[in-house]
Design a protein around this motif. Structure first.
Motif, PDB file in Angstrom:
ATOM      1  N   SER A 272      17.527  78.818 150.978  1.00 53.53           N
ATOM      2  CA  SER A 272      16.227  78.508 151.559  1.00 53.53           C
ATOM      3  C   SER A 272      15.511  79.803 151.902  1.00 53.53           C
ATOM      4  N   LEU A 273      14.241  79.668 152.250  1.00 49.56           N
ATOM      5  CA  LEU A 273      13.461  80.828 152.654  1.00 49.56           C
ATOM      6  C   LEU A 273      12.293  80.372 153.516  1.00 49.56           C
ATOM      7  N   THR A 274      11.711  81.325 154.207  1.00 52.36           N
ATOM      8  CA  THR A 274      10.529  81.094 155.026  1.00 52.36           C
ATOM      9  C   THR A 274       9.857  82.437 155.228  1.00 52.36           C
ATOM     10  N   ASN A 275       8.738  82.428 155.936  1.00 50.18           N
ATOM     11  CA  ASN A 275       8.081  83.681 156.322  1.00 50.18           C
ATOM     12  C   ASN A 275       8.448  84.015 157.751  1.00 50.18           C
ATOM     13  N   TYR A 276       8.412  85.297 158.058  1.00 50.86           N
ATOM     14  CA  TYR A 276       8.629  85.701 159.446  1.00 50.86           C
ATOM     15  C   TYR A 276       7.346  85.546 160.251  1.00 50.86           C
ATOM     16  N   CYS A 277       6.239  85.980 159.673  1.00 51.96           N
ATOM     17  CA  CYS A 277       4.955  85.889 160.361  1.00 51.96           C
ATOM     18  C   CYS A 277       3.839  86.040 159.337  1.00 51.96           C
ATOM     19  N   TRP A 278       2.652  85.648 159.728  1.00 53.28           N
ATOM     20  CA  TRP A 278       1.507  85.752 158.825  1.00 53.28           C
ATOM     21  C   TRP A 278       1.109  87.203 158.545  1.00 53.28           C
ATOM     22  N   MET A 308      14.476  76.837 145.680  1.00 54.21           N
ATOM     23  CA  MET A 308      15.127  76.533 146.951  1.00 54.21           C
ATOM     24  C   MET A 308      14.074  76.108 147.979  1.00 54.21           C
ATOM     25  N   THR A 309      14.517  75.547 149.086  1.00 51.92           N
ATOM     26  CA  THR A 309      13.609  74.981 150.080  1.00 51.92           C
ATOM     27  C   THR A 309      12.795  76.070 150.778  1.00 51.92           C
ATOM     28  N   TYR A 310      11.485  75.827 150.871  1.00 52.03           N
ATOM     29  CA  TYR A 310      10.598  76.705 151.629  1.00 52.03           C
ATOM     30  C   TYR A 310      10.176  75.992 152.908  1.00 52.03           C
ATOM     31  N   PHE A 311      10.393  76.653 154.062  1.00 50.82           N
ATOM     32  CA  PHE A 311       9.998  76.123 155.360  1.00 50.82           C
ATOM     33  C   PHE A 311       8.760  76.870 155.856  1.00 50.82           C
ATOM     34  N   PRO A 312       7.699  76.146 156.243  1.00 53.84           N
ATOM     35  CA  PRO A 312       6.462  76.815 156.660  1.00 53.84           C
ATOM     36  C   PRO A 312       6.590  77.491 158.018  1.00 53.84           C
ATOM     37  N   ASN A 313       5.794  78.535 158.190  1.00 46.55           N
ATOM     38  CA  ASN A 313       5.783  79.305 159.427  1.00 46.55           C
ATOM     39  C   ASN A 313       4.388  79.267 160.046  1.00 46.55           C
ATOM     40  N   VAL A 314       4.339  79.142 161.371  1.00 48.15           N
ATOM     41  CA  VAL A 314       3.089  79.223 162.124  1.00 48.15           C
ATOM     42  C   VAL A 314       3.204  80.408 163.078  1.00 48.15           C
ATOM     43  N   THR A 315       2.161  81.235 163.115  1.00 48.72           N
ATOM     44  CA  THR A 315       2.181  82.460 163.915  1.00 48.72           C
ATOM     45  C   THR A 315       1.156  82.370 165.047  1.00 48.72           C
ATOM     46  N   VAL A 316       1.573  82.760 166.242  1.00 43.98           N
ATOM     47  CA  VAL A 316       0.718  82.640 167.433  1.00 43.98           C
ATOM     48  C   VAL A 316      -0.435  83.630 167.396  1.00 43.98           C
ATOM     49  N   GLY A 317      -0.169  84.878 166.993  1.00 42.64           N
ATOM     50  CA  GLY A 317      -1.201  85.908 166.988  1.00 42.64           C
ATOM     51  C   GLY A 317      -0.630  87.221 166.487  1.00 42.64           C
ATOM     52  N   TRP A 318      -1.381  88.302 166.696  1.00 48.09           N
ATOM     53  CA  TRP A 318      -0.868  89.610 166.310  1.00 48.09           C
ATOM     54  C   TRP A 318      -1.661  90.714 167.001  1.00 48.09           C
ATOM     55  N   ASP A 319      -0.960  91.548 167.749  1.00 48.84           N
ATOM     56  CA  ASP A 319      -1.534  92.764 168.328  1.00 48.84           C
ATOM     57  C   ASP A 319      -0.381  93.664 168.734  1.00 48.84           C
ATOM     58  N   ALA A 320      -0.009  94.580 167.842  1.00 47.86           N
ATOM     59  CA  ALA A 320       1.122  95.473 168.084  1.00 47.86           C
ATOM     60  C   ALA A 320       0.699  96.784 168.735  1.00 47.86           C
ATOM     61  N   ASN A 321      -0.499  96.851 169.262  1.00 47.74           N
ATOM     62  CA  ASN A 321      -0.995  98.098 169.833  1.00 47.74           C
ATOM     63  C   ASN A 321      -0.172  98.659 170.980  1.00 47.74           C
TER      64      ASN A 321
END
Length: 398
Positions: A272-278, A308-321
């Motif tokens: 299987s696989l998925t994304n870590y973040c957008w 193989m199975t793909y599981f969707p990912n939802v990301t809250v936001g992004w600011d690594a400053n």
């Protein structure tokens, strides 16, 4: 912010694997048919090996409370509603687990590290989570096998140096295998799909390079599977993270005809696989909905391109400053209401394609230093958690 080393290499971590209750030997206290799995970044406790980075001995909380706005309107610092909890303390971790389960987060995906022949940031799991959990949540490991680097030169911040290499040779790989099986797979709450412990690998390229090539990596992963079977499990469920660290070809394999990421994963035995973040799919700079729409529109392609199975990912936001002395791009205009819309989209995707187990991954439970967290802050309080419960559970009257 003080001119000090900032741990940036330890920010991208990933991969996940989860399973529906009927496939898992772990105990999930939920009536939901969905596995809602949130990535967990275990950097908010004292780690002796990182004291030179965080002398206050509070882990990455130090850069959170020292963060400053990089421009007018930049919302920094982020302030946790619960205060600066010590995740390696079972009392503090108990609060996290309790609230996660209350809001239908039923799985934590722990970023897990191995540098210079020993684990890193493991106290969060061993001393915090495992002592506090008591079967309330499932968990599994994502081997965050990237290099640990620093950005430290304020005059030339894009030059980075490696503190620890993420790749391992076969001797170290075998040590990792034994540790993971004995310390974690055997825990009743460790997530299993069809009885197989799930183990995620963040950077396949790094694994291949460390082990000396594709053939050597295939043999090492086959050894991992055999050792897992010897421990009493029917097999090993390998999951990969889908981004540029996943190669689309393998050179040097006899008779090689592998020319796609799907064929690469099949060759190594991933299931299987998925994304870590957008941020791995679209440039994290600008409006949240523009970013989210572009990222989630890729899901159908992922489903169709992989066997193989793909599981969707939802990301809250992004600011690594908070991690950088320079200004980096970041996402703005994110709200719990917009986040909820993408949760509904993920649920619809899973239902439309009859994906089993019904897994949705979320970045993240506590990526405070990347601006992507479900834990309550002083602005939105519990509203992001309310969004999860509204979609996957029954909202309590507050």
């Amino acid at each position: 912010m003080n001119k000090k080393l900032l741990l940036s290499g330890l920010l991208i971590v990933t991969v996940f694997i989860f399973s529906a209750c009927k496939h898992s030997s772990g105990k999930i206290d939920t009536e939901s048919e969905y596995i809602v799995a949130a990535f967990y970044w275990p950097a908010y406790h004292y780690e002796p090996r990182a004291e030179f980075l965080f002398p206050d001995r509070k882990g990455e909380w130090e850069i959170i409370y020292n963060a400053v706005p990089k421009e007018e309107g930049h919302q920094q610092p982020k302030i946790p509603l619960w205060g600066y909890l010590n995740e390696a303390d079972p009392t503090d971790m108990d609060k996290k687990i309790t609230e996660a389960v209350n809001y239908d987060i039923n799985t934590f995906i722990f970023d897990w590290y191995w540098y210079d022949g020993q684990p890193f940031l493991e106290s969060c799991i061993n001393d915090g989570f495992l002592k506090a959990n008591n079967g309330r949540m499932n968990f599994y490991l994502m081997w965050a096998n990237h290099d640990a680097t620093t950005y430290w030169d304020v005059d030339n911040p894009k030059i980075d140096s490696v503190i620890w290499k993420g790749g391992v040779d076969r001797e170290q790989f075998d040590i990792v295998v034994d540790r993971v099986i004995n310390h974690y797979f055997k825990d009743p709450s460790y997530l299993k799909i069809n009885g197989e412990p799930v183990f995620s690998i963040y950077e396949l390229n790094t694994l291949i390079n460390g082990l000396g090539g594709a053939e050597q990596t295939k043999k090492a992963l086959e050894h991992f599977t055999e050792k897992t079977k010897e421990a009493g499990f029917p097999g090993l469920h390998l999951q990969s993270i889908l981004w540029q660290a996943l190669p689309n070809t393998i050179e040097g394999v006899p008779g090689d005809t592998i020319k796609s990421q799907d064929e690469v994963l099949s060759y190594f035995g991933f299931k299987s696989l998925t994304n870590y973040c957008w941020a791995h799919l679209q440039n994290p700079d600008g409006d949240y909905e523009v970013w989210g729409d572009a990222s989630t529109e890729m899901w159908d392609q992922f489903h169709n391109d992989f066997s193989m199975t793909y599981f969707p990912n939802v990301t809250v936001g992004w600011d690594a400053n908070p991690r950088f002395l320079f200004k980096a791009g970041y996402i703005n205009n994110s709200t719990p209401q917009k986040f909820k819309r993408y949760l509904l989209k993920a649920k619809s995707h899973v239902d439309h394609y009859n994906i089993e187990p019904k897994i949705i991954t979320i970045n993240a439970w506590n990526e405070w230093s990347e601006g992507s967290y479900l834990e309550p802050d002083t602005i939105w309080e519990y509203q992001y958690l309310d969004a999860v419960k509204n979609v996957f559970g029954t909202i309590d009257k507050r």
